[in-house]
Design an enzyme around this catalytic site. Structure first.
Site, PDB file in Angstrom:
ATOM      1  N   VAL A  52       1.017  -1.200  -0.339  1.00 38.82           N
ATOM      2  CA  VAL A  52      -0.068   0.138  -0.052  1.00 38.82           C
ATOM      3  C   VAL A  52       0.793   1.215   0.017  1.00 38.82           C
ATOM      4  O   VAL A  52       0.112   2.415  -0.010  1.00 38.82           O
ATOM      5  CB  VAL A  52      -0.860   0.100   1.144  1.00 38.82           C
ATOM      6  CG1 VAL A  52      -2.047  -1.165   0.854  1.00 38.82           C
ATOM      7  CG2 VAL A  52      -0.239  -0.017   2.584  1.00 38.82           C
ATOM      8  N   TYR A  53       2.230   1.112  -0.004  1.00 44.37           N
ATOM      9  CA  TYR A  53       3.006   2.633   0.015  1.00 44.37           C
ATOM     10  C   TYR A  53       2.774   3.065  -1.399  1.00 44.37           C
ATOM     11  O   TYR A  53       3.275   2.649  -2.214  1.00 44.37           O
ATOM     12  CB  TYR A  53       4.294   2.003   0.311  1.00 44.37           C
ATOM     13  CG  TYR A  53       4.594   1.706   1.647  1.00 44.37           C
ATOM     14  CD1 TYR A  53       3.774   1.636   2.854  1.00 44.37           C
ATOM     15  CD2 TYR A  53       6.085   1.262   2.097  1.00 44.37           C
ATOM     16  CE1 TYR A  53       4.113   1.488   3.953  1.00 44.37           C
ATOM     17  CE2 TYR A  53       6.490   0.839   3.409  1.00 44.37           C
ATOM     18  CZ  TYR A  53       5.637   0.954   4.533  1.00 44.37           C
ATOM     19  OH  TYR A  53       5.734   0.589   5.650  1.00 44.37           O
ATOM     20  N   CYS A  54       2.314   4.343  -1.159  1.00 47.12           N
ATOM     21  CA  CYS A  54       2.022   4.939  -2.400  1.00 47.12           C
ATOM     22  C   CYS A  54       1.382   4.304  -3.586  1.00 47.12           C
ATOM     23  O   CYS A  54       1.643   4.306  -4.939  1.00 47.12           O
ATOM     24  CB  CYS A  54       3.377   5.555  -2.872  1.00 47.12           C
ATOM     25  SG  CYS A  54       4.381   6.765  -1.876  1.00 47.12           S
TER      26      CYS A  54
END
Length: 323
Positions: A52-54
């Site tokens: 889910v990072y960026c």
């Protein structure tokens, strides 16, 4: 850079991990490449990301850099699943279906056939833990995951998962939790649980979300995370009167040692009992270089004791038995 065993496993990782939470938003691909090269050149091996990072860009950028910029075999790739990615039935959570879908997505973005370390990003109260762990078993059995850890688990959650994994295909090797001079709550139950089960600690936000660098003492720098709309609440969490006292102690220690507050704060958490590798993120290579400089710093006992005292966390019953 010193290498450490990850929990009771045979996996060895650098005692600092490179975090990539900003890759794809505040850190563009060229700057990410510069960071990765600097980290590996310094002896770093553990690189941490998440699905889910960026919105997946962090994994995509890292995947594009492996082999093209640094050899794949020189890096321990760690990612995470569980967090909500989209609204579909398999868009998040710790169900078997959602986790395996998350893993497949991570592998596509990373351009890999397996990840070295797969971490359950959070506890999911809506899903039986036994079901979650069947997904872990499948990932191990199919060769798509080599080692397994968790993140943001409480003490009882960690102990329960570790106990259930004891006879499984692979035991838990690490837990990633917030830990710094400003956030020592895990010492009440998570640290003892991890020690009992042979699980290594990977502290995230070891610099107190940037506050321990001292940059926020007189305001919010325009180029800091605290000034960005998506990170301002994240940083504000630790801008308290108590934090200000701790930051001042860190600055005083740094002045006395002829080093930076960043190096003092990082060295403190790096050498805490049970800690394997603090996860350090940086917006640019210059910031990362400051973190890498902490590798040469060992805090004198009297300074470590003073920092322990000013940042002490309260213990009560039942963590501290009645007398």
């Amino acid at each position: 850079m010193e290498q450490r065993q990850l929990g009771r496993s045979g996996l060895r990782v650098s005692r600092m991990a490179l975090g990539t939470m900003t890759w794809g938003r505040d850190t563009e691909s060229e700057e990410a490449a510069s960071q990765l090269v600097a980290f590996v050149d310094a002896g770093g091996t553990l690189v941490d990301t998440a699905d889910v990072y960026c919105d997946g860009e962090s994994e995509r950028i890292l995947g594009g850099l492996l082999d093209d910029v640094v050899p794949r075999e020189d890096v321990v790739v760690a990612t995470k699943g569980v967090a909500r990615r989209h609204d579909g039935p398999f868009g998040g959570g710790a169900s078997r279906g959602a986790l395996l879908a998350a893993l497949e997505g991570s592998l596509r973005r990373l351009r890999l056939d397996h990840v070295d370390l797969w971490q359950l990003h959070a506890w999911d109260p809506a899903v039986p833990l036994e079901e979650t762990l069947t997904a872990v078993d499948h990932a191990i059995a199919t060769g798509k995951v080599r080692y397994v850890g968790v993140s943001n688990y409480s003490g009882w959650q960690l102990a329960t998962a570790a106990t259930l994994r004891r006879d499984g295909p692979a035991q838990l090797v690490c837990t990633q939790v917030e830990y710094s001079l400003l956030e020592r709550g895990i010492e009440r139950e998570v640290v003892p649980a991890a020690a009992h089960h042979g699980i290594g600690l990977l502290p995230w936000a070891p610099l107190g979300r940037g506050v321990l660098t001292g940059k926020y003492r007189s305001g919010t720098p325009a180029d800091s995370r605290g000034a960005s709309p998506h990170f301002a609440p994240y940083v504000e969490h630790h801008r308290t009167e108590r934090a200000a006292r701790i930051v001042q102690a860190v600055v005083t220690a740094a002045d006395g040692l002829g080093t930076s507050p960043l190096a003092v704060a990082l060295a403190w958490v790096r050498d805490r009992p049970g800690v394997i590798a603090p996860v350090v993120g940086a917006r640019d290579t210059g910031q990362l270089t400051g973190s890498l400089a902490a590798e040469d710093l060992t805090l004198p006992p009297e300074i470590r004791s003073a920092l322990d005292d000013v940042s002490s966390v309260e213990f009560g019953y039942p963590e501290r038995p009645l007398r």
